[in-house]
Write a protein that holds these residues in place. Structure first.
Motif, PDB file in Angstrom:
ATOM      1  N   CYS A 177      45.595 -32.537 -47.472  1.00 28.15           N
ATOM      2  CA  CYS A 177      45.504 -31.146 -47.921  1.00 28.15           C
ATOM      3  C   CYS A 177      44.086 -30.921 -48.438  1.00 28.15           C
ATOM      4  CB  CYS A 177      46.531 -30.888 -49.019  1.00 28.15           C
ATOM      5  SG  CYS A 177      48.234 -31.053 -48.437  1.00 28.15           S
ATOM      6  N   HIS A 178      43.825 -29.715 -48.956  1.00 31.29           N
ATOM      7  CA  HIS A 178      42.462 -29.474 -49.431  1.00 31.29           C
ATOM      8  C   HIS A 178      42.188 -30.238 -50.735  1.00 31.29           C
ATOM      9  CE1 HIS A 178      44.698 -26.319 -51.574  1.00 31.29           C
ATOM     10  NE2 HIS A 178      43.844 -26.579 -52.535  1.00 31.29           N
ATOM     11  N   SER A 179      43.208 -30.952 -51.247  1.00 35.53           N
ATOM     12  CA  SER A 179      43.012 -31.755 -52.455  1.00 35.53           C
ATOM     13  C   SER A 179      42.393 -33.122 -52.154  1.00 35.53           C
ATOM     14  CB  SER A 179      44.367 -31.946 -53.160  1.00 35.53           C
ATOM     15  OG  SER A 179      45.365 -32.364 -52.235  1.00 35.53           O
ATOM     16  N   HIS A 213      46.375 -29.926 -43.485  1.00 34.45           N
ATOM     17  CA  HIS A 213      47.468 -29.023 -43.859  1.00 34.45           C
ATOM     18  C   HIS A 213      46.821 -27.894 -44.677  1.00 34.45           C
ATOM     19  CE1 HIS A 213      51.055 -27.845 -46.317  1.00 34.45           C
ATOM     20  NE2 HIS A 213      51.748 -28.241 -45.269  1.00 34.45           N
ATOM     21  N   SER A 214      45.894 -27.191 -44.046  1.00 33.57           N
ATOM     22  CA  SER A 214      45.180 -26.076 -44.682  1.00 33.57           C
ATOM     23  C   SER A 214      44.356 -25.401 -43.597  1.00 33.57           C
ATOM     24  CB  SER A 214      44.233 -26.562 -45.793  1.00 33.57           C
ATOM     25  OG  SER A 214      43.186 -27.321 -45.249  1.00 33.57           O
ATOM     26  N   VAL A 215      44.021 -24.128 -43.834  1.00 29.15           N
ATOM     27  CA  VAL A 215      43.089 -23.484 -42.896  1.00 29.15           C
ATOM     28  C   VAL A 215      41.665 -23.712 -43.368  1.00 29.15           C
ATOM     29  CG1 VAL A 215      43.174 -21.170 -43.976  1.00 29.15           C
ATOM     30  CG2 VAL A 215      42.628 -21.389 -41.568  1.00 29.15           C
ATOM     31  N   GLY A 216      41.453 -23.703 -44.684  1.00 28.68           N
ATOM     32  CA  GLY A 216      40.119 -23.965 -45.222  1.00 28.68           C
ATOM     33  C   GLY A 216      39.777 -25.436 -45.043  1.00 28.68           C
ATOM     34  N   VAL A 217      38.543 -25.691 -44.640  1.00 31.09           N
ATOM     35  CA  VAL A 217      38.151 -27.092 -44.410  1.00 31.09           C
ATOM     36  C   VAL A 217      36.881 -27.446 -45.194  1.00 31.09           C
ATOM     37  CG1 VAL A 217      39.313 -27.466 -42.199  1.00 31.09           C
ATOM     38  CG2 VAL A 217      37.063 -26.389 -42.231  1.00 31.09           C
ATOM     39  N   VAL A 226      49.158 -19.206 -39.433  1.00 26.16           N
ATOM     40  CA  VAL A 226      50.520 -19.276 -39.984  1.00 26.16           C
ATOM     41  C   VAL A 226      50.599 -18.966 -41.488  1.00 26.16           C
ATOM     42  CG1 VAL A 226      51.433 -20.836 -38.227  1.00 26.16           C
ATOM     43  CG2 VAL A 226      50.338 -21.794 -40.266  1.00 26.16           C
ATOM     44  N   LEU A 227      49.475 -19.015 -42.173  1.00 31.56           N
ATOM     45  CA  LEU A 227      49.511 -18.746 -43.618  1.00 31.56           C
ATOM     46  C   LEU A 227      48.906 -17.402 -43.987  1.00 31.56           C
ATOM     47  CD1 LEU A 227      46.577 -19.602 -43.487  1.00 31.56           C
ATOM     48  CD2 LEU A 227      47.154 -21.655 -44.735  1.00 31.56           C
ATOM     49  N   SER A 228      48.550 -16.608 -42.969  1.00 33.67           N
ATOM     50  CA  SER A 228      47.842 -15.349 -43.255  1.00 33.67           C
ATOM     51  C   SER A 228      48.706 -14.392 -44.069  1.00 33.67           C
ATOM     52  CB  SER A 228      47.410 -14.672 -41.951  1.00 33.67           C
ATOM     53  OG  SER A 228      46.574 -15.524 -41.214  1.00 33.67           O
ATOM     54  N   ALA A 232      40.338 -16.832 -51.785  1.00 31.91           N
ATOM     55  CA  ALA A 232      39.651 -17.623 -50.750  1.00 31.91           C
ATOM     56  C   ALA A 232      39.256 -19.005 -51.307  1.00 31.91           C
ATOM     57  CB  ALA A 232      38.467 -16.850 -50.215  1.00 31.91           C
ATOM     58  N   ARG A 233      38.144 -19.065 -52.017  1.00 34.13           N
ATOM     59  CA  ARG A 233      37.747 -20.291 -52.699  1.00 34.13           C
ATOM     60  C   ARG A 233      36.988 -19.903 -53.962  1.00 34.13           C
ATOM     61  NH1 ARG A 233      41.023 -22.485 -50.094  1.00 34.13           N
ATOM     62  NH2 ARG A 233      40.843 -24.297 -48.719  1.00 34.13           N
ATOM     63  N   GLY A 234      37.180 -20.682 -55.038  1.00 34.23           N
ATOM     64  CA  GLY A 234      36.523 -20.397 -56.309  1.00 34.23           C
ATOM     65  C   GLY A 234      35.008 -20.359 -56.191  1.00 34.23           C
ATOM     66  N   PRO A 279      47.684 -20.560 -59.742  1.00 34.29           N
ATOM     67  CA  PRO A 279      47.091 -21.890 -59.510  1.00 34.29           C
ATOM     68  C   PRO A 279      46.967 -22.268 -58.024  1.00 34.29           C
ATOM     69  CG  PRO A 279      49.386 -22.139 -60.123  1.00 34.29           C
ATOM     70  CD  PRO A 279      49.120 -20.657 -60.103  1.00 34.29           C
ATOM     71  N   HIS A 280      46.187 -21.523 -57.281  1.00 34.54           N
ATOM     72  CA  HIS A 280      45.921 -21.788 -55.854  1.00 34.54           C
ATOM     73  C   HIS A 280      47.235 -21.954 -55.060  1.00 34.54           C
ATOM     74  CE1 HIS A 280      42.776 -23.462 -52.858  1.00 34.54           C
ATOM     75  NE2 HIS A 280      43.820 -22.959 -52.197  1.00 34.54           N
ATOM     76  N   VAL A 281      47.996 -20.874 -55.033  1.00 33.23           N
ATOM     77  CA  VAL A 281      49.297 -20.919 -54.342  1.00 33.23           C
ATOM     78  C   VAL A 281      49.411 -19.826 -53.269  1.00 33.23           C
ATOM     79  CG1 VAL A 281      50.619 -22.075 -56.156  1.00 33.23           C
ATOM     80  CG2 VAL A 281      50.290 -19.598 -56.289  1.00 33.23           C
ATOM     81  N   GLY A 282      48.251 -19.407 -52.746  1.00 34.78           N
ATOM     82  CA  GLY A 282      48.265 -18.325 -51.756  1.00 34.78           C
ATOM     83  C   GLY A 282      49.243 -18.553 -50.617  1.00 34.78           C
ATOM     84  N   SER A 283      49.292 -19.769 -50.101  1.00 37.01           N
ATOM     85  CA  SER A 283      50.137 -20.035 -48.925  1.00 37.01           C
ATOM     86  C   SER A 283      51.506 -20.602 -49.304  1.00 37.01           C
ATOM     87  CB  SER A 283      49.415 -21.016 -47.987  1.00 37.01           C
ATOM     88  OG  SER A 283      49.153 -22.232 -48.662  1.00 37.01           O
ATOM     89  N   ALA A 284      51.832 -20.599 -50.598  1.00 42.30           N
ATOM     90  CA  ALA A 284      53.037 -21.316 -51.052  1.00 42.30           C
ATOM     91  C   ALA A 284      54.317 -20.488 -50.917  1.00 42.30           C
ATOM     92  CB  ALA A 284      52.840 -21.771 -52.502  1.00 42.30           C
ATOM     93  N   ALA A 296      55.712 -23.893 -41.632  1.00 38.01           N
ATOM     94  CA  ALA A 296      54.853 -23.555 -40.488  1.00 38.01           C
ATOM     95  C   ALA A 296      53.533 -24.329 -40.542  1.00 38.01           C
ATOM     96  CB  ALA A 296      54.593 -22.049 -40.475  1.00 38.01           C
ATOM     97  N   MET A 297      52.993 -24.526 -41.742  1.00 35.10           N
ATOM     98  CA  MET A 297      51.742 -25.296 -41.856  1.00 35.10           C
ATOM     99  C   MET A 297      51.974 -26.756 -41.478  1.00 35.10           C
ATOM    100  SD  MET A 297      50.341 -23.732 -45.445  1.00 35.10           S
ATOM    101  CE  MET A 297      48.839 -24.711 -45.588  1.00 35.10           C
ATOM    102  N   GLY A 298      53.088 -27.313 -41.981  1.00 35.84           N
ATOM    103  CA  GLY A 298      53.395 -28.712 -41.667  1.00 35.84           C
ATOM    104  C   GLY A 298      53.600 -28.900 -40.169  1.00 35.84           C
TER     105      GLY A 298
HETATM  106  O1  LIG Z   1      44.903 -23.374 -46.364  1.00 43.67           O
HETATM  107  C1  LIG Z   1      44.069 -23.292 -47.275  1.00 43.67           C
HETATM  108  O2  LIG Z   1      42.847 -23.197 -47.057  1.00 43.67           O
HETATM  109  C2  LIG Z   1      44.505 -23.314 -48.668  1.00 43.67           C
HETATM  110  O3  LIG Z   1      43.754 -23.066 -49.543  1.00 43.67           O
HETATM  111  C3  LIG Z   1      45.906 -23.657 -48.993  1.00 43.67           C
HETATM  112  O4  LIG Z   1      46.803 -23.222 -48.090  1.00 43.67           O
END
Ligand SMILES: O=C(O)C(=O)CO
Ligand SMILES: NC(=O)C1=CN([C@@H]2O[C@H](COP(=O)(O)OP(=O)(O)OC[C@H]3O[C@@H](n4cnc5c(N)ncnc54)[C@H](O)[C@@H]3O)[C@@H](O)[C@H]2O)C=CC1
Length: 319
Positions: free
Chosen positions: A53-55, A76-80, A101-103, A238-240, A285-290, A297-299
């Motif tokens: 994940c992005h973590s 498991h994220s769109v942001g890379v 899938v997370l839009s 988006a991102r901090g 707490p960064h839960v946009g796609s949660a 769908a992400m998995g």
């Molecule tokens: O997908 C991403 O980029 C996130 O930040 C979490 O879904």
């Protein structure tokens, strides 16, 4: 030949874990702790692929120490922005993400933050919850009207466009800045501003939906915030790192920025405690796609990418 071995770094949805365990030999720790640099490097010698994940951070330093066994990182994220892509490419490691899938889920959260920030949801909830709500007043918690207001969007990709669609339901006037101008059909009446400053000048509300890149880090700094109309509302799912947090805090204190809705912070986890001093800031707490549907769908998208790769095909979301 046995099944490929993969490392799933975090607690993904049950459906994702079931499918992964059916098709792969999976290493996964239900403790759900972020993988450290040491974990990533050690695990690279044990697995053929990873679903991080992005973590989990694949810095150039980490990438240089990866074992050649690791062939694919199916994020498991769109942001890379947690992956140093040039180093991974140079090592021949395939990287994929989960666009599309997370839009909707992320746009829903942006909508919630926009409305919640504009209408003092945090202060209102606290007032009722605390039992301190003792009288009604026409001057109490008077917010900023969203309907009919001008909304600026930076980054009109999957999430930005989903957000624009939802904001149209609130009769907002949509303005945007993007790397490319959308087609007329995609624009659906939105106004394109090739010049970011021109977008900022008309944005009563501003929502950030571009990735964190060297070009966008620190994008919303003191100078750009000052270009916006007084009392504007800033939303960031988006991102901090896109926002200079000290500048946003100053603008909130002066009242130039009227409110903010933030799902992302420069420091995560934890966020920036200084925002807690502002009742006109709504935070998540960064839960946009949660959402349940989106986590599945992400998995599944991450697994689809792995399946293609291990069949010898190009994964659909290869970067
Ligand atoms: O997908 C991403 O980029 C996130 O930040 C979490 O879904
Ligand atoms: N809070 C959360 O849980 C989530 C956060 N995100 C974040 O949102 C970002 C966007 O996601 P998607 O819309 O799916 O990505 P996307 O790739 O579909 O869209 C990004 C858009 O930003 C534009 N862009 C890139 N650089 C730009 C620049 N310098 N100026 C203006 N526009 C620029 C691109 O042209 C593209 O249209 C992700 O990169 C991620 O950081 C995404 C999903 C969930």
């Amino acid at each position: 030949m046995g099944k490929p071995v993969i490392w799933i770094t975090r607690q993904l949805s049950d459906a994702t874990l079931d499918r992964a365990q059916r098709d792969y030999e999976v290493i996964w720790d239900p403790a759900d702790e972020p993988g450290s640099a040491e974990d990533i490097i050690a695990m690279s010698a044990r697995v053929d692929g990873m679903i991080p994940c992005h973590s989990e951070h694949f810095s150039a330093e980490v990438v240089a120490q990866l074992d050649p066994r690791l062939k694919i990182i199916a994020n498991h994220s769109v942001g890379v922005d947690h992956c140093e892509l040039p180093s991974l490419k140079a090592r021949g490691i395939v990287v994929t993400n989960t666009p599309g899938v997370l839009s909707d889920a992320t746009a829903e959260l942006a909508l919630m933050l926009m409305l919640g920030a504009a209408r003092h949801a945090v202060a209102g909830d606290r007032l009722v919850r605390s039992g301190q709500w003792q009288s009604w007043s026409p001057a109490m918690l008077v917010g900023k009207q969203v309907s009919g207001a001008r909304l600026g969007i930076i980054g009109m990709g999957g999430v930005g466009r989903a957000f624009a669609r939802k904001a149209r339901g609130l009769d907002m006037e949509i303005h945007y800045h993007n790397r490319r101008r959308l087609t007329a059909e995609e624009e659906a009446g939105a106004t394109y501003h090739a010049d970011l400053d021109a977008l900022l000048a008309v944005s009563d509300f501003l929502s950030l939906h571009c990735p964190a890149t060297p070009e966008t880090i620190g994008l919303m700094n003191a100078v750009r915030l000052a270009q916006m109309p007084k009392g504007c509302v800033i939303v960031n799912t988006a991102r901090g790192s896109l926002v200079d947090e000290a500048a946003l805090l100053d603008a909130l204190s002066s009242g130039h920025v009227g409110a903010a809705g933030l799902d992302c912070f420069v420091t995560e986890p934890g966020g920036n405690p200084a925002f807690a001093g502002h009742d006109n800031v709504m935070m998540m707490p960064h839960v946009g796609s949660a959402t349940v549907a989106t986590r599945d769908a992400m998995g599944f998208k991450a697994l689809d990418n792995l399946d293609h790769f291990f069949r010898g095909e190009t994964p659909p979301d290869q970067l």
